[in-house]
Design a protein around this motif. Structure first.
Motif, PDB file in Angstrom:
ATOM      1  N   MET A   1      80.525  11.214 -43.551  1.00 12.81           N
ATOM      2  CA  MET A   1      79.340  10.383 -43.668  1.00 12.81           C
ATOM      3  C   MET A   1      78.538  10.796 -44.901  1.00 12.81           C
ATOM      4  O   MET A   1      78.298  11.975 -45.121  1.00 12.81           O
ATOM      5  N   ARG A   2      78.139   9.815 -45.697  1.00 14.57           N
ATOM      6  CA  ARG A   2      77.384  10.108 -46.915  1.00 14.57           C
ATOM      7  C   ARG A   2      75.970  10.564 -46.572  1.00 14.57           C
ATOM      8  O   ARG A   2      75.297   9.977 -45.728  1.00 14.57           O
ATOM      9  N   GLU A   3      75.552  11.632 -47.225  1.00 17.85           N
ATOM     10  CA  GLU A   3      74.214  12.154 -46.988  1.00 17.85           C
ATOM     11  C   GLU A   3      73.166  11.189 -47.532  1.00 17.85           C
ATOM     12  O   GLU A   3      73.419  10.455 -48.476  1.00 17.85           O
ATOM     13  N   LEU A   4      71.993  11.215 -46.958  1.00 16.73           N
ATOM     14  CA  LEU A   4      70.890  10.399 -47.450  1.00 16.73           C
ATOM     15  C   LEU A   4      70.320  11.021 -48.708  1.00 16.73           C
ATOM     16  O   LEU A   4      70.277  12.244 -48.864  1.00 16.73           O
ATOM     17  N   ILE A   5      69.873  10.180 -49.610  1.00 14.00           N
ATOM     18  CA  ILE A   5      69.276  10.666 -50.849  1.00 14.00           C
ATOM     19  C   ILE A   5      67.851  11.126 -50.568  1.00 14.00           C
ATOM     20  O   ILE A   5      67.052  10.403 -49.961  1.00 14.00           O
ATOM     21  N   LYS A   6      67.563  12.335 -50.978  1.00 11.92           N
ATOM     22  CA  LYS A   6      66.243  12.936 -50.785  1.00 11.92           C
ATOM     23  C   LYS A   6      65.405  12.706 -52.041  1.00 11.92           C
ATOM     24  O   LYS A   6      65.907  12.847 -53.159  1.00 11.92           O
ATOM     25  N   ILE A   7      64.133  12.364 -51.862  1.00 13.38           N
ATOM     26  CA  ILE A   7      63.221  12.199 -52.997  1.00 13.38           C
ATOM     27  C   ILE A   7      62.455  13.499 -53.189  1.00 13.38           C
ATOM     28  O   ILE A   7      61.844  14.021 -52.251  1.00 13.38           O
ATOM     29  N   GLN A   8      62.529  14.025 -54.399  1.00 13.95           N
ATOM     30  CA  GLN A   8      61.848  15.272 -54.748  1.00 13.95           C
ATOM     31  C   GLN A   8      60.800  14.984 -55.814  1.00 13.95           C
ATOM     32  O   GLN A   8      61.095  14.341 -56.815  1.00 13.95           O
ATOM     33  N   GLN A   9      59.581  15.449 -55.593  1.00 12.00           N
ATOM     34  CA  GLN A   9      58.520  15.238 -56.581  1.00 12.00           C
ATOM     35  C   GLN A   9      58.693  16.213 -57.739  1.00 12.00           C
ATOM     36  O   GLN A   9      59.076  17.370 -57.556  1.00 12.00           O
ATOM     37  N   LEU A  10      58.400  15.701 -58.931  1.00 12.09           N
ATOM     38  CA  LEU A  10      58.490  16.472 -60.165  1.00 12.09           C
ATOM     39  C   LEU A  10      57.144  16.352 -60.865  1.00 12.09           C
ATOM     40  O   LEU A  10      56.770  15.279 -61.325  1.00 12.09           O
ATOM     41  N   SER A  11      56.395  17.445 -60.894  1.00 13.29           N
ATOM     42  CA  SER A  11      55.049  17.444 -61.456  1.00 13.29           C
ATOM     43  C   SER A  11      55.097  17.406 -62.988  1.00 13.29           C
ATOM     44  O   SER A  11      55.781  18.219 -63.611  1.00 13.29           O
ATOM     45  N   ALA A  12      54.389  16.461 -63.577  1.00 12.50           N
ATOM     46  CA  ALA A  12      54.370  16.294 -65.034  1.00 12.50           C
ATOM     47  C   ALA A  12      53.177  17.031 -65.639  1.00 12.50           C
ATOM     48  O   ALA A  12      52.032  16.746 -65.306  1.00 12.50           O
ATOM     49  N   GLU A  13      53.483  17.965 -66.522  1.00 11.23           N
ATOM     50  CA  GLU A  13      52.454  18.700 -67.252  1.00 11.23           C
ATOM     51  C   GLU A  13      52.139  17.969 -68.553  1.00 11.23           C
ATOM     52  O   GLU A  13      53.033  17.351 -69.149  1.00 11.23           O
ATOM     53  N   TRP A  14      50.902  18.057 -69.017  1.00 11.19           N
ATOM     54  CA  TRP A  14      50.568  17.493 -70.327  1.00 11.19           C
ATOM     55  C   TRP A  14      51.380  18.243 -71.378  1.00 11.19           C
ATOM     56  O   TRP A  14      51.449  19.475 -71.364  1.00 11.19           O
ATOM     57  N   ILE A  15      51.994  17.515 -72.259  1.00 10.75           N
ATOM     58  CA  ILE A  15      52.907  18.090 -73.241  1.00 10.75           C
ATOM     59  C   ILE A  15      52.151  18.919 -74.278  1.00 10.75           C
ATOM     60  O   ILE A  15      51.039  18.576 -74.674  1.00 10.75           O
ATOM     61  N   THR A  16      52.757  20.037 -74.671  1.00  8.80           N
ATOM     62  CA  THR A  16      52.283  20.836 -75.804  1.00  8.80           C
ATOM     63  C   THR A  16      53.512  21.168 -76.651  1.00  8.80           C
ATOM     64  O   THR A  16      54.633  21.215 -76.133  1.00  8.80           O
ATOM     65  N   PRO A  17      53.320  21.409 -77.944  1.00  4.50           N
ATOM     66  CA  PRO A  17      54.478  21.771 -78.782  1.00  4.50           C
ATOM     67  C   PRO A  17      55.220  23.002 -78.269  1.00  4.50           C
ATOM     68  O   PRO A  17      56.450  23.049 -78.317  1.00  4.50           O
ATOM     69  N   GLU A  18      54.499  23.986 -77.747  1.00  2.11           N
ATOM     70  CA  GLU A  18      55.130  25.214 -77.275  1.00  2.11           C
ATOM     71  C   GLU A  18      55.983  24.960 -76.035  1.00  2.11           C
ATOM     72  O   GLU A  18      57.115  25.441 -75.941  1.00  2.11           O
ATOM     73  N   GLN A  19      55.445  24.201 -75.082  1.00  2.00           N
ATOM     74  CA  GLN A  19      56.184  23.918 -73.847  1.00  2.00           C
ATOM     75  C   GLN A  19      57.407  23.033 -74.115  1.00  2.00           C
ATOM     76  O   GLN A  19      58.405  23.149 -73.425  1.00  2.00           O
ATOM     77  N   PHE A  20      57.319  22.153 -75.106  1.00  3.79           N
ATOM     78  CA  PHE A  20      58.392  21.198 -75.358  1.00  3.79           C
ATOM     79  C   PHE A  20      59.478  21.746 -76.288  1.00  3.79           C
ATOM     80  O   PHE A  20      60.538  21.145 -76.428  1.00  3.79           O
TER      81      PHE A  20
END
Length: 166
Positions: A1-20
């Motif tokens: 039986m195929r597993e159900l797809i789980k939704i996972q939240q991904l927190s978006a940080e404001w971009i900075t040159p160092e982080q990116f």
């Protein structure tokens, strides 16, 4: 039986040159008389003919399960009209799939653009506006011959939802 797809939240940080930096560059306005240096977009468009165009994207929500990479060129994206947007990324890798533990999301203001390093996995652009026009710099055949997509739904039964960090 195929597993159900789980939704996972991904927190978006404001971009900075160092982080990116592991994924590419953030390019912001500079003085007109500034000389070229490492803060300018370090482009790799050597493997074909560059294509610079404006793409109109309709709002499609903030959920995704596919992520893509281009191994033959860098790619630059930026929104027009100062509209903010989101992008999820994983660093370039030699593997056929991105590292799930390295997946991050960024909130990108409309006053800069990003340059994705060759091989950077990316999902987006995503946004909450009805439509956003983006300028896009890649090769003329990037989406035909250099478009490798991974499905987290198939590999991990996961879908991600980008949420703004508090």
């Amino acid at each position: 039986m195929r597993e159900l797809i789980k939704i996972q939240q991904l927190s978006a940080e404001w971009i900075t040159p160092e982080q990116f930096k592991p994924y590419g560059q953030v390019i912001s306005a500079s003085a007109d008389d500034k000389l070229y240096n490492e803060e300018d977009a370090q482009l790799n468009l050597n493997n074909g003919i560059p294509r610079f165009y404006i793409m109109r994207v309709q709002q499609k929500g903030l959920k995704f399960h596919h992520i893509t990479r281009h191994s033959q060129c860098t790619q630059c994206l930026g929104s027009l009209e100062g509209k903010d947007w989101f992008m999820a990324v994983c660093p370039p890798s030699k593997h056929d799939q991105p590292s799930l533990k390295d997946l991050v999301a960024f909130h990108i203001p409309g006053n800069c653009f990003i340059k994705l390093e060759v091989g950077t996995w990316h999902a987006g652009p995503y946004f909450t506006h009805e439509t956003v026009d983006f300028y896009n710099l890649e090769l003329i055949d990037t989406n035909l011959v250099d478009h490798f997509t991974h499905s987290f739904a198939k590999s991990h039964y996961l879908e991600f939802e980008i949420v703004e960090s508090k």
